[in-house]
Write an enzyme that holds these catalytic residues in place. Sequence first.
Site, PDB file in Angstrom:
ATOM      1  N   HIS A 111     -18.603 -70.588 -78.230  1.00  0.00           N
ATOM      2  CA  HIS A 111     -17.550 -69.786 -78.839  1.00  0.00           C
ATOM      3  C   HIS A 111     -18.081 -68.833 -79.911  1.00  0.00           C
ATOM      4  O   HIS A 111     -19.095 -69.110 -80.526  1.00  0.00           O
ATOM      5  CB  HIS A 111     -16.515 -70.694 -79.518  1.00  0.00           C
ATOM      6  CG  HIS A 111     -15.936 -71.723 -78.623  1.00  0.00           C
ATOM      7  ND1 HIS A 111     -15.658 -72.993 -79.055  1.00  0.00           N
ATOM      8  CD2 HIS A 111     -15.585 -71.694 -77.316  1.00  0.00           C
ATOM      9  CE1 HIS A 111     -15.140 -73.696 -78.067  1.00  0.00           C
ATOM     10  NE2 HIS A 111     -15.098 -72.937 -76.996  1.00  0.00           N
TER      11      HIS A 111
ATOM     12  N   LYS B 258     -21.254 -69.855 -89.534  1.00  0.00           N
ATOM     13  CA  LYS B 258     -20.862 -71.257 -89.665  1.00  0.00           C
ATOM     14  C   LYS B 258     -22.028 -72.086 -90.184  1.00  0.00           C
ATOM     15  O   LYS B 258     -23.183 -71.836 -89.834  1.00  0.00           O
ATOM     16  CB  LYS B 258     -20.458 -71.829 -88.302  1.00  0.00           C
ATOM     17  CG  LYS B 258     -19.271 -71.143 -87.663  1.00  0.00           C
ATOM     18  CD  LYS B 258     -19.027 -71.690 -86.267  1.00  0.00           C
ATOM     19  CE  LYS B 258     -17.865 -70.962 -85.615  1.00  0.00           C
ATOM     20  NZ  LYS B 258     -17.685 -71.373 -84.227  1.00  0.00           N
TER      21      LYS B 258
ATOM     22  N   TYR C 194     -17.585 -78.242 -89.988  1.00  0.00           N
ATOM     23  CA  TYR C 194     -18.228 -76.959 -90.223  1.00  0.00           C
ATOM     24  C   TYR C 194     -17.446 -76.083 -91.192  1.00  0.00           C
ATOM     25  O   TYR C 194     -16.237 -76.144 -91.289  1.00  0.00           O
ATOM     26  CB  TYR C 194     -18.512 -76.197 -88.932  1.00  0.00           C
ATOM     27  CG  TYR C 194     -17.351 -75.955 -88.003  1.00  0.00           C
ATOM     28  CD1 TYR C 194     -16.782 -74.703 -87.899  1.00  0.00           C
ATOM     29  CD2 TYR C 194     -16.865 -76.972 -87.195  1.00  0.00           C
ATOM     30  CE1 TYR C 194     -15.744 -74.452 -87.026  1.00  0.00           C
ATOM     31  CE2 TYR C 194     -15.828 -76.739 -86.310  1.00  0.00           C
ATOM     32  CZ  TYR C 194     -15.265 -75.476 -86.235  1.00  0.00           C
ATOM     33  OH  TYR C 194     -14.229 -75.237 -85.367  1.00  0.00           O
TER      34      TYR C 194
ATOM     35  N   ASP D 114     -12.841 -73.298 -71.681  1.00  0.00           N
ATOM     36  CA  ASP D 114     -14.287 -73.098 -71.767  1.00  0.00           C
ATOM     37  C   ASP D 114     -14.928 -72.920 -70.389  1.00  0.00           C
ATOM     38  O   ASP D 114     -15.955 -72.259 -70.265  1.00  0.00           O
ATOM     39  CB  ASP D 114     -14.956 -74.248 -72.518  1.00  0.00           C
ATOM     40  CG  ASP D 114     -14.687 -74.195 -74.016  1.00  0.00           C
ATOM     41  OD1 ASP D 114     -14.085 -73.204 -74.492  1.00  0.00           O
ATOM     42  OD2 ASP D 114     -15.081 -75.144 -74.707  1.00  0.00           O
TER      43      ASP D 114
END
Length: 185
Positions: free
Chosen positions: A62, A72, A132, A170
Site C-alpha cells: 500500500h 511510516k 506504525y 489487495d
Amino acid sequence: MEIIKTKLKDCYIIEPKVFGDERGYFFESFHKEKFKVETGLDIDFVQDNQSSSKYGVLRGLHLQFGEYAQAKLVRVLSGRVLDIAVDLREESETYGQYEAVELSADNKRQFFVPRGFAHGFVVLSESAEFFYKCDNYYAPSYEGGIFYNDKDLNIDWGIPQSEMIISEKDQKLPSLSDFKNTKLS
C-alpha cells in the site's frame, strides 16, 4: 538508537538500545532530533495506527500519493512479521527495488519507510500486533498499491503462497508496470 542505512535511499532500519533488568525493559522508540541528525530527514508524525493479524495475513503493498503521501515508522509489539518497502519514486536509482526486514517483539527493530514507497507485511508468527506512525493523515481517495506477488518485484514473502490470507482489495492491486503507467494525481 542505531540507524542503519538500507540499499534504498531514505529507507532505514532502527535498532533501539534496550535497557533491561529483572523488572523488564525500557527503550526509546523514537527521538526526532537524533533521527534528523542521523538521516537528514525532518519528520513530524501526525497519526498512529495499530493492527492485529493472524499467521499468514499479508497486508499490502500500500501507499498514499500526492498531497497525502505518507512516510511510516513501523514496528511489531507482539509476534513476528516480514516487512517490505518498495521504492516507487520514478526518479530514484532504486525504483522498483525492495527491502525486506524481519520485525519482531523480540528484536524490537523498527523500519522507516519514506514517502513514495509501497509498504506491506506478512505475519510469520501465530499472530502479530503491528504499530506504525505516519507523517500524514489517511486519505482513502489518495491510496493505491502494487500487487504483492508482482513477477517483476519477485518478493520472497517467507511463507508458502498457499498459507497467505490476502484481502480481496489487495488481490486486485495493479502490477508494477501497470502502476507505473498510471498517472497518480
